[in-house]
Motif scaffolding. Sequence first.
Motif, PDB file in Angstrom:
ATOM      1  N   PHE A 299       0.942  -1.218  -0.009  1.00 34.93           N
ATOM      2  CA  PHE A 299      -0.152  -0.190  -0.222  1.00 34.93           C
ATOM      3  C   PHE A 299       0.865   1.240   0.165  1.00 34.93           C
ATOM      4  CE2 PHE A 299      -2.729  -2.999   2.351  1.00 34.93           C
ATOM      5  CZ  PHE A 299      -3.215  -3.606   1.466  1.00 34.93           C
ATOM      6  N   PRO A 300       0.904   1.972  -1.113  1.00 37.08           N
ATOM      7  CA  PRO A 300       1.863   3.079  -1.325  1.00 37.08           C
ATOM      8  C   PRO A 300       1.703   4.260  -0.410  1.00 37.08           C
ATOM      9  CG  PRO A 300       0.517   2.957  -2.928  1.00 37.08           C
ATOM     10  CD  PRO A 300       0.027   2.047  -2.445  1.00 37.08           C
ATOM     11  N   HIS A 301       0.647   4.262   0.183  1.00 31.01           N
ATOM     12  CA  HIS A 301       0.147   5.470   1.168  1.00 31.01           C
ATOM     13  C   HIS A 301       0.569   5.396   2.610  1.00 31.01           C
ATOM     14  CE1 HIS A 301      -3.210   2.951   0.970  1.00 31.01           C
ATOM     15  NE2 HIS A 301      -3.817   3.727   1.999  1.00 31.01           N
ATOM     16  N   LEU A 302       0.975   3.856   2.872  1.00 30.49           N
ATOM     17  CA  LEU A 302       1.191   3.541   4.321  1.00 30.49           C
ATOM     18  C   LEU A 302       2.862   3.215   4.255  1.00 30.49           C
ATOM     19  CD1 LEU A 302      -1.760   1.228   4.824  1.00 30.49           C
ATOM     20  CD2 LEU A 302      -1.519   3.558   5.441  1.00 30.49           C
TER      21      LEU A 302
ATOM     22  N   TRP B  42      -6.439  -4.100  11.522  1.00 29.32           N
ATOM     23  CA  TRP B  42      -7.942  -3.658  11.046  1.00 29.32           C
ATOM     24  C   TRP B  42      -8.831  -4.903  11.112  1.00 29.32           C
ATOM     25  CZ3 TRP B  42      -5.646  -0.883   6.153  1.00 29.32           C
ATOM     26  CH2 TRP B  42      -5.185   0.397   6.677  1.00 29.32           C
TER      27      TRP B  42
ATOM     28  N   LYS C 133      -9.694   2.758   3.785  1.00 29.01           N
ATOM     29  CA  LYS C 133      -8.551   2.739   4.211  1.00 29.01           C
ATOM     30  C   LYS C 133      -7.532   2.412   3.022  1.00 29.01           C
ATOM     31  CE  LYS C 133      -8.766   2.614   8.604  1.00 29.01           C
ATOM     32  NZ  LYS C 133      -8.133   3.238   9.832  1.00 29.01           N
ATOM     33  N   ILE C 134      -7.914   1.965   2.085  1.00 32.62           N
ATOM     34  CA  ILE C 134      -6.740   1.786   0.750  1.00 32.62           C
ATOM     35  C   ILE C 134      -7.147   2.400  -0.486  1.00 32.62           C
ATOM     36  CG2 ILE C 134      -5.540  -0.213  -0.568  1.00 32.62           C
ATOM     37  CD1 ILE C 134      -5.212  -0.322   2.239  1.00 32.62           C
TER      38      ILE C 134
ATOM     39  N   PRO D 165      -7.764   6.709   0.239  1.00 34.82           N
ATOM     40  CA  PRO D 165      -6.777   7.863   0.453  1.00 34.82           C
ATOM     41  C   PRO D 165      -5.781   7.714  -0.888  1.00 34.82           C
ATOM     42  CG  PRO D 165      -7.046   6.115   2.249  1.00 34.82           C
ATOM     43  CD  PRO D 165      -8.195   5.641   0.977  1.00 34.82           C
ATOM     44  N   GLN D 166      -5.668   6.689  -1.663  1.00 31.02           N
ATOM     45  CA  GLN D 166      -4.669   6.977  -2.772  1.00 31.02           C
ATOM     46  C   GLN D 166      -5.587   7.576  -3.960  1.00 31.02           C
ATOM     47  OE1 GLN D 166      -2.519   3.207  -3.960  1.00 31.02           O
ATOM     48  NE2 GLN D 166      -3.783   2.349  -2.250  1.00 31.02           N
TER      49      GLN D 166
END
Lengths: 257, 321
Positions: free
Chosen positions: A105-108, A120, B238-239, B242-243
């Motif tokens: 997941f690139p935003h994490l 989660w 959550k995934i 946000p992207q």
Amino acid sequence: MMNTKINTQNNSELMPVISLKGVNKWYGDFKALSNINLEIKLKEKIVICGPSGSGKSTLIRCLNRLEAHQEGTIHVSGIELHERMKDIDVVRQDIGMVFQSFNLFPHLTVLENCMSGPNWVRGIDKNEAKARAVAMLEQVKIPEQADKYPEQLSGGQQQRVAIARSLCMQPKVMLFDEPTSALDPEMVSEVLDTMIELAKSGMTMICVTHEMGFARQVADRIVFMADGEIVEESSPEEFFNNPQHERTKVFLDQILE
Amino acid sequence: MFVDTVIEDKALHKPVFLIGLSLTVLAIFFALNFTNTIFGEFLRPVIGAPTESGFFGRFAVSLVLTIIFVGNLFAISFFKLKVQVAIVWVELFLLFLAFAYSFDLKMSFIQSRIPLMISRGLFTTIYISAISILIATVIAIIGAIAKLSNNGFAYAISSFYTSLFRGLPLLLQLFLIYKGLPQLGFMVDAVPAAITALSLCYGAYMTEIFRAGIQSIPKGQWEASRALGFKFSLIMRKIILPQAIPIIVPPTGNQFIAMLKDSSLASVLGVWELMYLARTLGQRDFRHMEMLLTAAMIYWVLTIVLEIIQARIEEKYKQKS
């Protein structure tokens, strides 16, 4: 913790953790899987290989139902996978999967990637999830990258994070779908070493790969596929030294030359 | 954008281009004939009375304007990019001011009306736009997810909605809601009618923006999430979103700016927002241009503020990824 789980389930250790009976799958008119019968026991390491388009990725993706099969049955831990099932998420939580393209997941951050599953969906609180994530990152030997984002990492590091992310869910089975195919050559070995370590720890593993050295070293059984069928299924010695089928011989000649 | 590493000669520094440009500009100025304007007055010492100067006067005025124009371009071409941009901005703004002043504006009239325009007009405009933007965003998220779902009803309803509300002029939607609903027994005031029309119309456009944003996230993100046992709503929250948000922000910002200006359509329903006041306040004294230009400046400043906010948000997401 895993060992105690296995010990208390001695009966189920004898039962296959994954079993496929007469599985057929089509994409439109194209038959992708043809009469697949396969049983995988706990702690077994299976390598699936074959020429491209032979259905090996399709097969492994059917095992956690990222793809649907149309005929036959697939059981995972005794639960049948079918399109009306209610508990597919529970089944998937017990099956880790590593993809060719990492799919982090690139935003994490690396740490958040690893914490996501336990925190989660497993309902584990943040501190414990973090401790587990750190432990797994140590196991794949990149604890120092925890606070970076995936794009700051090399391909090999990203794939090891992906492995750690799956391991944080403490799965019963790990699926590897060509985990080293997208890597630069010099990074293949670091990922394979991680996988070998994992195999030594007793993980049940199903790997689609062209890495024959890895197959020889780790596999209990090698499954060779062509045109959607399992052509040959044998031990590594048998497979490399005494292949039975013409297609297997041709494939081995090409890949080992 | 990719800027090539090989620098070409500036077109303005090539004699052929410079001469060609000058001749073209001269021809344009000559055709437009500025002899009887303020420029002719400036040249009175040279050409005499502008109205009687004939061909010579017209040519002289055009020539002087051409020299100023091309000379200006040539001079600016020697500066660095940022300085160039600043100079051109200032010059264009001065031209705009000159355009405004040419109407013989009465500043005291503007000063006396501005408090009402801001306290009532600007307030109403912002109030209508802000609520509409909020509602439109909610509609867009729901509409986009519905459009991507496998549920036949959800897809049918959202695609019908986007087709209808993108297919009708906003002004027509405004009248349909304001005049139509009361006939069905629902009394609507002008402001709620305007908010409803703006929300529904822009919600439809933004549904498509959000859908495209969500679809642009690689399939692998879904597969990895599913493989971890995540459920749909968790993956979305959550995934995927946000992207998708950094991708959605720039076009959505454009929609916000467009909506702010389209809120002026509410003036036809008699809502006391900026546009309505701009048209009515100057009417009695025949001071239309004063009020229209004031409203224009207020709208412009508002959109600049929105553009700055948009740039800030984009910057924030850029740093994070």
